[in-house]
Design a protein around this motif. Sequence first.
Motif, PDB file in Angstrom:
ATOM      1  N   ASP A   1      -3.086  -1.154  -5.542  1.00 33.94           N
ATOM      2  CA  ASP A   1      -4.241  -1.236  -6.422  1.00 33.94           C
ATOM      3  C   ASP A   1      -5.545  -1.488  -5.660  1.00 33.94           C
ATOM      4  O   ASP A   1      -6.604  -1.643  -6.253  1.00 33.94           O
ATOM      5  CB  ASP A   1      -4.046  -2.309  -7.490  1.00 33.94           C
ATOM      6  CG  ASP A   1      -3.792  -3.691  -6.898  1.00 33.94           C
ATOM      7  OD1 ASP A   1      -3.777  -3.828  -5.656  1.00 33.94           O
ATOM      8  OD2 ASP A   1      -3.599  -4.646  -7.685  1.00 33.94           O
ATOM      9  N   GLY A   2      -5.471  -1.507  -4.321  1.00 29.80           N
ATOM     10  CA  GLY A   2      -6.659  -1.660  -3.504  1.00 29.80           C
ATOM     11  C   GLY A   2      -7.057  -0.339  -2.871  1.00 29.80           C
ATOM     12  O   GLY A   2      -6.703   0.731  -3.356  1.00 29.80           O
ATOM     13  N   ASN A   3      -7.788  -0.416  -1.766  1.00 25.96           N
ATOM     14  CA  ASN A   3      -8.274   0.789  -1.092  1.00 25.96           C
ATOM     15  C   ASN A   3      -7.543   1.073   0.204  1.00 25.96           C
ATOM     16  O   ASN A   3      -8.050   1.802   1.058  1.00 25.96           O
ATOM     17  CB  ASN A   3      -9.781   0.649  -0.814  1.00 25.96           C
ATOM     18  CG  ASN A   3     -10.593   0.594  -2.092  1.00 25.96           C
ATOM     19  OD1 ASN A   3     -10.359   1.380  -3.011  1.00 25.96           O
ATOM     20  ND2 ASN A   3     -11.529  -0.342  -2.167  1.00 25.96           N
ATOM     21  N   ALA A   4      -6.368   0.487   0.389  1.00 26.50           N
ATOM     22  CA  ALA A   4      -5.614   0.693   1.625  1.00 26.50           C
ATOM     23  C   ALA A   4      -5.201   2.152   1.775  1.00 26.50           C
ATOM     24  O   ALA A   4      -4.992   2.863   0.791  1.00 26.50           O
ATOM     25  CB  ALA A   4      -4.383  -0.208   1.642  1.00 26.50           C
ATOM     26  N   ALA A   5      -5.064   2.590   3.020  1.00 25.25           N
ATOM     27  CA  ALA A   5      -4.596   3.953   3.284  1.00 25.25           C
ATOM     28  C   ALA A   5      -3.118   4.104   2.955  1.00 25.25           C
ATOM     29  O   ALA A   5      -2.678   5.175   2.532  1.00 25.25           O
ATOM     30  CB  ALA A   5      -4.852   4.312   4.740  1.00 25.25           C
ATOM     31  N   MET A   6      -2.363   3.032   3.182  1.00 29.16           N
ATOM     32  CA  MET A   6      -0.916   3.078   2.971  1.00 29.16           C
ATOM     33  C   MET A   6      -0.473   1.968   2.040  1.00 29.16           C
ATOM     34  O   MET A   6      -0.902   0.825   2.178  1.00 29.16           O
ATOM     35  CB  MET A   6      -0.171   2.916   4.303  1.00 29.16           C
ATOM     36  CG  MET A   6       0.210   4.177   5.011  1.00 29.16           C
ATOM     37  SD  MET A   6       1.012   3.829   6.625  1.00 29.16           S
ATOM     38  CE  MET A   6       2.225   2.583   6.186  1.00 29.16           C
ATOM     39  N   GLY A   7       0.432   2.308   1.125  1.00 26.54           N
ATOM     40  CA  GLY A   7       1.109   1.311   0.321  1.00 26.54           C
ATOM     41  C   GLY A   7       2.496   1.065   0.894  1.00 26.54           C
ATOM     42  O   GLY A   7       2.770   1.368   2.059  1.00 26.54           O
ATOM     43  N   PRO A   8       3.410   0.550   0.090  1.00 24.02           N
ATOM     44  CA  PRO A   8       4.771   0.314   0.554  1.00 24.02           C
ATOM     45  C   PRO A   8       5.576   1.613   0.599  1.00 24.02           C
ATOM     46  O   PRO A   8       5.137   2.646   0.085  1.00 24.02           O
ATOM     47  CB  PRO A   8       5.338  -0.621  -0.512  1.00 24.02           C
ATOM     48  CG  PRO A   8       4.616  -0.199  -1.766  1.00 24.02           C
ATOM     49  CD  PRO A   8       3.219   0.145  -1.310  1.00 24.02           C
ATOM     50  N   VAL A   9       6.750   1.546   1.202  1.00 23.10           N
ATOM     51  CA  VAL A   9       7.719   2.625   1.026  1.00 23.10           C
ATOM     52  C   VAL A   9       8.484   2.347  -0.270  1.00 23.10           C
ATOM     53  O   VAL A   9       8.343   1.287  -0.881  1.00 23.10           O
ATOM     54  CB  VAL A   9       8.664   2.761   2.242  1.00 23.10           C
ATOM     55  CG1 VAL A   9       7.870   3.151   3.470  1.00 23.10           C
ATOM     56  CG2 VAL A   9       9.475   1.494   2.496  1.00 23.10           C
TER      57      VAL A   9
END
Length: 478
Positions: free
Chosen positions: A312-320
């Motif tokens: 829900d943020g602006n990160a390039a990667m989330g979890p697998v």
Amino acid sequence: MRDYRKFYIDGAWVDPAAAHDLEVINPATEAVAGHITLGSEADVDRAVAAAARAFPSFSRTSRAERLELLGAIAAEYQKRIPDIAAAVTEEMGAPGWLATQAQAALGIGHIMTGIEVLKNYGFEEMQGTTLMVKEPIGVCAFITPWNWPINQIACKVVPALATGCTMVLKPSEIAPFSAIIWTEVMHAAGVPAGVFNLVNGDGPTVGAALSRHPQVDMVSFTGSTRAGVEVARAAAPTIKRVAQELGGKSANIILDDADLEKAVAGGVQAVMMNSGQSCNAPTRMLVPAAKMEAAKAIAKAAAEATTVGAPDGNAAMGPVVSKTQYDKIQSLIEKGIAEGATLVAGGPGKPEGLETGYYVKPTVFADVTNDMTIAREEIFGPVLAMLPYEGEAQALEIANDTVYGLAGYVQGSPDKARDIARQIRAGQISINGAGFDLNAPFGGYKQSGNGREWGAHGFAEFLEAKAIIGWGAGEAAE
């Protein structure tokens, strides 16, 4: 909490034959996000029967009628894009920007592409006095994966509808939410009863039942090569058509005259997209040996600049997607270290501050040889292997030394890149970072599958060829 325990059969939401509930886990929180019911062979029989009943009439619909239907689907889909994106984020962890701009966007992209192809697709042509006809193959079974859930549903369902087929969909039980919303779109658009059906379930039960069902004329599967073998084995006794898009270990050849900074940094970013969970990811980067040290520094900086965080943020990667996937990736990272590859960035364990959720560090290995496990096996995570080469001939030898052949990438001067691209044995090659083309066929050589999806080539998978000899004989005599 989502509650999706019904199936969509014959134009209505119905109760399963038996209750066998499954918890769906949000990979960012490790908490239960919802429940579905796993189907049985009885549910498959009911759905296939509905599709078989619908086929005679739907297969005779006109091009205009199917264009109108696809237009209605496009309109309903547009309304639900925010819902679909939210579902994708919740079920498989894609960051919100990726879920909206790529995952959900590909669905409408395939619908609109299908409409354009259908407008002028040649279903009939005269060959002398013989009429050559392309007719819908019949009842289709679709078994789709969790990594790009809506993309893989849309690129199967749209051409099947456009060509006059009926179908049963089994989406991934790991990421089933977006498939439910897709089904709501189908219903709202007025898809005739029985033409589209959905049964949730696992591969060994519902997937196998669909693959072997005698009334299923074609099965289209996207997933691992291991599972693809089982689908083909189950389908063999009924001699049905089997189309498969399977694993990959795609080579990214960086030529000596490439812009090294741009090519290496772009290659790292491409691997990390979708947390590395793309079958066509360029996970083997081939670098001129003399430039490997410089390439390592660029790759390290690019990997360490890749932000990892809550979707829900602006990160390039989330979890697998799951603990199972996380554990597999960790095991292969450990294997890379044990086999002597140089760890350039990332490594085992979770990123700092992300103890909850199935987060993986953006990881880069260098000095990899093509016999190492991390160069042979599809990791399906954010892990890049950098391999040195001496000369273009060796680069091609390394690139093609794999059981896979889904995609390939080349960076360098256009003339040299084009020459190398022709020699890579894979179904789709990208030159100098070119983006995907929704009209270009997608599919693989060797153990990456058979058949092609997307665009006009995707239509062909759902059609049978019929020759009506003598059709024009009377006209010829006149």
